[in-house]
Design a protein around this motif. Structure first.
Motif, PDB file in Angstrom:
ATOM      1  N   GLY A  14       0.810  -1.207   0.000  1.00 47.69           N
ATOM      2  CA  GLY A  14       0.000   0.000   0.000  1.00 47.69           C
ATOM      3  C   GLY A  14       0.843   1.256   0.000  1.00 47.69           C
ATOM      4  N   THR A  15       0.191   2.368   0.237  1.00 51.19           N
ATOM      5  CA  THR A  15       0.846   3.672   0.214  1.00 51.19           C
ATOM      6  C   THR A  15       0.369   4.497   1.399  1.00 51.19           C
ATOM      7  OG1 THR A  15       0.797   3.614  -2.210  1.00 51.19           O
ATOM      8  CG2 THR A  15       1.292   5.734  -1.183  1.00 51.19           C
ATOM      9  N   ARG A  16       1.295   5.182   2.030  1.00 44.12           N
ATOM     10  CA  ARG A  16       0.949   6.187   3.035  1.00 44.12           C
ATOM     11  C   ARG A  16       1.133   7.543   2.378  1.00 44.12           C
ATOM     12  NH1 ARG A  16       2.977   5.265   8.758  1.00 44.12           N
ATOM     13  NH2 ARG A  16       0.999   4.159   8.736  1.00 44.12           N
ATOM     14  N   LEU A  17       0.091   8.354   2.406  1.00 46.96           N
ATOM     15  CA  LEU A  17       0.157   9.716   1.873  1.00 46.96           C
ATOM     16  C   LEU A  17       0.274  10.691   3.035  1.00 46.96           C
ATOM     17  CD1 LEU A  17      -2.697   9.387  -0.744  1.00 46.96           C
ATOM     18  CD2 LEU A  17      -0.246   9.545  -1.235  1.00 46.96           C
ATOM     19  N   CYS A  18       1.290  11.521   2.995  1.00 46.46           N
ATOM     20  CA  CYS A  18       1.497  12.576   3.981  1.00 46.46           C
ATOM     21  C   CYS A  18       1.218  13.889   3.260  1.00 46.46           C
ATOM     22  CB  CYS A  18       2.918  12.531   4.524  1.00 46.46           C
ATOM     23  SG  CYS A  18       3.347  10.926   5.237  1.00 46.46           S
ATOM     24  N   ILE A  19       0.159  14.560   3.665  1.00 46.08           N
ATOM     25  CA  ILE A  19      -0.283  15.751   2.942  1.00 46.08           C
ATOM     26  C   ILE A  19      -0.348  16.935   3.894  1.00 46.08           C
ATOM     27  CG2 ILE A  19      -2.083  16.760   1.501  1.00 46.08           C
ATOM     28  CD1 ILE A  19      -3.018  13.912   0.841  1.00 46.08           C
ATOM     29  N   SER A  20       0.398  17.981   3.582  1.00 45.83           N
ATOM     30  CA  SER A  20       0.271  19.234   4.323  1.00 45.83           C
ATOM     31  C   SER A  20      -0.558  20.189   3.474  1.00 45.83           C
ATOM     32  CB  SER A  20       1.635  19.822   4.665  1.00 45.83           C
ATOM     33  OG  SER A  20       2.340  20.163   3.505  1.00 45.83           O
ATOM     34  N   HIS A  21      -1.443  20.915   4.143  1.00 45.10           N
ATOM     35  CA  HIS A  21      -2.337  21.808   3.407  1.00 45.10           C
ATOM     36  C   HIS A  21      -2.861  22.909   4.322  1.00 45.10           C
ATOM     37  CE1 HIS A  21      -5.959  19.920   5.244  1.00 45.10           C
ATOM     38  NE2 HIS A  21      -5.231  18.826   5.196  1.00 45.10           N
ATOM     39  N   LYS A  22      -3.521  23.869   3.714  1.00 45.01           N
ATOM     40  CA  LYS A  22      -4.167  24.932   4.484  1.00 45.01           C
ATOM     41  C   LYS A  22      -5.367  24.324   5.202  1.00 45.01           C
ATOM     42  CE  LYS A  22      -2.853  28.350   1.072  1.00 45.01           C
ATOM     43  NZ  LYS A  22      -3.327  29.180  -0.042  1.00 45.01           N
ATOM     44  N   ASN A  23      -5.620  24.781   6.405  1.00 43.15           N
ATOM     45  CA  ASN A  23      -6.727  24.285   7.210  1.00 43.15           C
ATOM     46  C   ASN A  23      -8.007  24.991   6.777  1.00 43.15           C
ATOM     47  OD1 ASN A  23      -8.122  22.944   9.198  1.00 43.15           O
ATOM     48  ND2 ASN A  23      -7.557  24.382  10.806  1.00 43.15           N
ATOM     49  N   ILE A  24      -8.580  24.499   5.684  1.00 40.33           N
ATOM     50  CA  ILE A  24      -9.751  25.129   5.069  1.00 40.33           C
ATOM     51  C   ILE A  24     -10.828  24.062   4.864  1.00 40.33           C
ATOM     52  CG2 ILE A  24     -10.581  26.251   2.959  1.00 40.33           C
ATOM     53  CD1 ILE A  24      -7.919  27.659   2.774  1.00 40.33           C
ATOM     54  N   PRO A  25     -12.105  24.389   5.129  1.00 39.87           N
ATOM     55  CA  PRO A  25     -13.173  23.415   4.929  1.00 39.87           C
ATOM     56  C   PRO A  25     -13.197  22.855   3.505  1.00 39.87           C
ATOM     57  CG  PRO A  25     -14.010  25.320   6.098  1.00 39.87           C
ATOM     58  CD  PRO A  25     -12.606  25.658   5.656  1.00 39.87           C
ATOM     59  N   ASP A  26     -13.645  21.620   3.385  1.00 33.87           N
ATOM     60  CA  ASP A  26     -13.852  20.900   2.132  1.00 33.87           C
ATOM     61  C   ASP A  26     -12.573  20.308   1.537  1.00 33.87           C
ATOM     62  OD1 ASP A  26     -15.651  19.884   0.204  1.00 33.87           O
ATOM     63  OD2 ASP A  26     -15.045  21.440  -1.202  1.00 33.87           O
ATOM     64  N   THR A  27     -11.427  20.539   2.184  1.00 28.76           N
ATOM     65  CA  THR A  27     -10.173  20.007   1.647  1.00 28.76           C
ATOM     66  C   THR A  27     -10.137  18.490   1.749  1.00 28.76           C
ATOM     67  OG1 THR A  27      -9.002  22.041   2.189  1.00 28.76           O
ATOM     68  CG2 THR A  27      -7.662  20.089   1.861  1.00 28.76           C
ATOM     69  N   ILE A  28     -10.512  17.950   2.881  1.00 29.67           N
ATOM     70  CA  ILE A  28     -10.454  16.500   3.072  1.00 29.67           C
ATOM     71  C   ILE A  28     -11.387  15.785   2.095  1.00 29.67           C
ATOM     72  CG2 ILE A  28     -10.944  14.635   4.705  1.00 29.67           C
ATOM     73  CD1 ILE A  28      -9.913  16.544   6.898  1.00 29.67           C
ATOM     74  N   SER A  29     -12.548  16.358   1.830  1.00 30.91           N
ATOM     75  CA  SER A  29     -13.471  15.718   0.886  1.00 30.91           C
ATOM     76  C   SER A  29     -12.866  15.658  -0.515  1.00 30.91           C
ATOM     77  CB  SER A  29     -14.820  16.439   0.864  1.00 30.91           C
ATOM     78  OG  SER A  29     -14.703  17.732   0.316  1.00 30.91           O
ATOM     79  N   LYS A  30     -12.029  16.627  -0.854  1.00 27.03           N
ATOM     80  CA  LYS A  30     -11.336  16.576  -2.155  1.00 27.03           C
ATOM     81  C   LYS A  30     -10.392  15.382  -2.197  1.00 27.03           C
ATOM     82  CE  LYS A  30     -11.629  21.534  -2.876  1.00 27.03           C
ATOM     83  NZ  LYS A  30     -10.919  22.808  -2.934  1.00 27.03           N
ATOM     84  N   PHE A  31      -9.673  15.149  -1.099  1.00 28.89           N
ATOM     85  CA  PHE A  31      -8.751  14.008  -1.045  1.00 28.89           C
ATOM     86  C   PHE A  31      -9.516  12.696  -1.191  1.00 28.89           C
ATOM     87  CE2 PHE A  31      -5.967  16.578   2.140  1.00 28.89           C
ATOM     88  CZ  PHE A  31      -5.565  17.427   1.130  1.00 28.89           C
ATOM     89  N   THR A  32     -10.586  12.547  -0.426  1.00 32.02           N
ATOM     90  CA  THR A  32     -11.324  11.283  -0.456  1.00 32.02           C
ATOM     91  C   THR A  32     -11.996  11.067  -1.806  1.00 32.02           C
ATOM     92  OG1 THR A  32     -13.273  12.291   0.588  1.00 32.02           O
ATOM     93  CG2 THR A  32     -11.657  11.235   2.045  1.00 32.02           C
ATOM     94  N   THR A  33     -12.432  12.123  -2.450  1.00 33.19           N
ATOM     95  CA  THR A  33     -13.036  11.999  -3.781  1.00 33.19           C
ATOM     96  C   THR A  33     -12.003  11.514  -4.793  1.00 33.19           C
ATOM     97  OG1 THR A  33     -14.686  13.702  -3.328  1.00 33.19           O
ATOM     98  CG2 THR A  33     -14.180  13.262  -5.652  1.00 33.19           C
ATOM     99  N   ILE A  34     -10.817  12.111  -4.782  1.00 30.55           N
ATOM    100  CA  ILE A  34      -9.758  11.706  -5.714  1.00 30.55           C
ATOM    101  C   ILE A  34      -9.383  10.243  -5.496  1.00 30.55           C
ATOM    102  CG2 ILE A  34      -7.313  12.039  -6.300  1.00 30.55           C
ATOM    103  CD1 ILE A  34      -7.836  15.092  -5.706  1.00 30.55           C
ATOM    104  N   LEU A  35      -9.220   9.841  -4.260  1.00 27.63           N
ATOM    105  CA  LEU A  35      -8.853   8.450  -3.963  1.00 27.63           C
ATOM    106  C   LEU A  35      -9.994   7.499  -4.286  1.00 27.63           C
ATOM    107  CD1 LEU A  35      -6.893   9.075  -0.647  1.00 27.63           C
ATOM    108  CD2 LEU A  35      -5.930   8.542  -2.896  1.00 27.63           C
ATOM    109  N   GLY A  36     -11.220   7.900  -3.996  1.00 28.77           N
ATOM    110  CA  GLY A  36     -12.381   7.066  -4.307  1.00 28.77           C
ATOM    111  C   GLY A  36     -12.564   6.868  -5.799  1.00 28.77           C
ATOM    112  N   GLU A  37     -12.392   7.940  -6.572  1.00 26.49           N
ATOM    113  CA  GLU A  37     -12.506   7.820  -8.032  1.00 26.49           C
ATOM    114  C   GLU A  37     -11.439   6.900  -8.607  1.00 26.49           C
ATOM    115  OE1 GLU A  37     -12.450  11.892  -9.335  1.00 26.49           O
ATOM    116  OE2 GLU A  37     -14.589  12.176  -8.941  1.00 26.49           O
ATOM    117  N   ALA A  38     -10.305   6.802  -7.928  1.00 19.88           N
ATOM    118  CA  ALA A  38      -9.226   5.913  -8.367  1.00 19.88           C
ATOM    119  C   ALA A  38      -9.431   4.492  -7.831  1.00 19.88           C
ATOM    120  CB  ALA A  38      -7.879   6.460  -7.902  1.00 19.88           C
ATOM    121  N   LYS A  39     -10.567   4.262  -7.151  1.00 20.71           N
ATOM    122  CA  LYS A  39     -10.894   2.935  -6.590  1.00 20.71           C
ATOM    123  C   LYS A  39      -9.869   2.477  -5.557  1.00 20.71           C
ATOM    124  CE  LYS A  39     -14.422   2.427  -9.393  1.00 20.71           C
ATOM    125  NZ  LYS A  39     -15.420   3.401  -9.126  1.00 20.71           N
ATOM    126  N   LEU A  40      -9.331   3.436  -4.777  1.00 20.45           N
ATOM    127  CA  LEU A  40      -8.371   3.124  -3.718  1.00 20.45           C
ATOM    128  C   LEU A  40      -9.075   3.213  -2.375  1.00 20.45           C
ATOM    129  CD1 LEU A  40      -5.350   5.126  -5.116  1.00 20.45           C
ATOM    130  CD2 LEU A  40      -5.479   2.639  -4.861  1.00 20.45           C
TER     131      LEU A  40
END
Length: 123
Positions: A51-77
């Motif tokens: 598997g893969t561990r993703l370490c992501i630093s980002h601005k603490n702004i609403p809706d950011t996490i949903s973007k991550f989960t959408t991208i990973l979900g669309e990739a069937k991960l």
């Protein structure tokens, strides 16, 4: 004499050993401890085999996490573990994914307007 104890050769050696151990833990596992600018984010979970561990630093702004989960979900991960911590305007995630995350998926995550850095660690 409150600060003299920290100036002994033994204390300086111990601080150097501690800093090296924490840097090694960050590089190998993505864990952050005692950072001035980032929140404490620690997992005891091993990186999933294959598997893969993703370490992501980002601005603490609403809706950011949903973007991550959408991208990973669309990739069937499948996300097997997820940690999100924030300190002020900065957030840091450790996301364990079952499967190998490809360069194009990493590029999609990095292209999110709130992301500062994406670092994969492969199991």
């Amino acid at each position: 004499m409150p600060h003299l104890g920290a100036s002994t050769p033994e204390a300086e050696d111990n601080c150097a050993i501690m800093a090296a151990a924490q840097l090694k833990d960050f590089l190998e596992h993505g864990n952050i401890v005692n950072s001035v600018n980032f929140p404490k984010t620690v997992t005891d979970n091993p990186i999933p085999a294959g598997g893969t561990r993703l370490c992501i630093s980002h601005k603490n702004i609403p809706d950011t996490i949903s973007k991550f989960t959408t991208i990973l979900g669309e990739a069937k991960l499948n996300i097997s573990a997820f940690i999100n911590q924030a300190r002020g305007d900065v957030a840091y995630n450790i996301i364990d994914v079952d499967g190998v995350v490809t360069d194009d998926i990493i590029a999609k995550l990095a292209a999110c307007d709130t992301v500062n850095r994406v670092r994969p660690i492969f199991g």
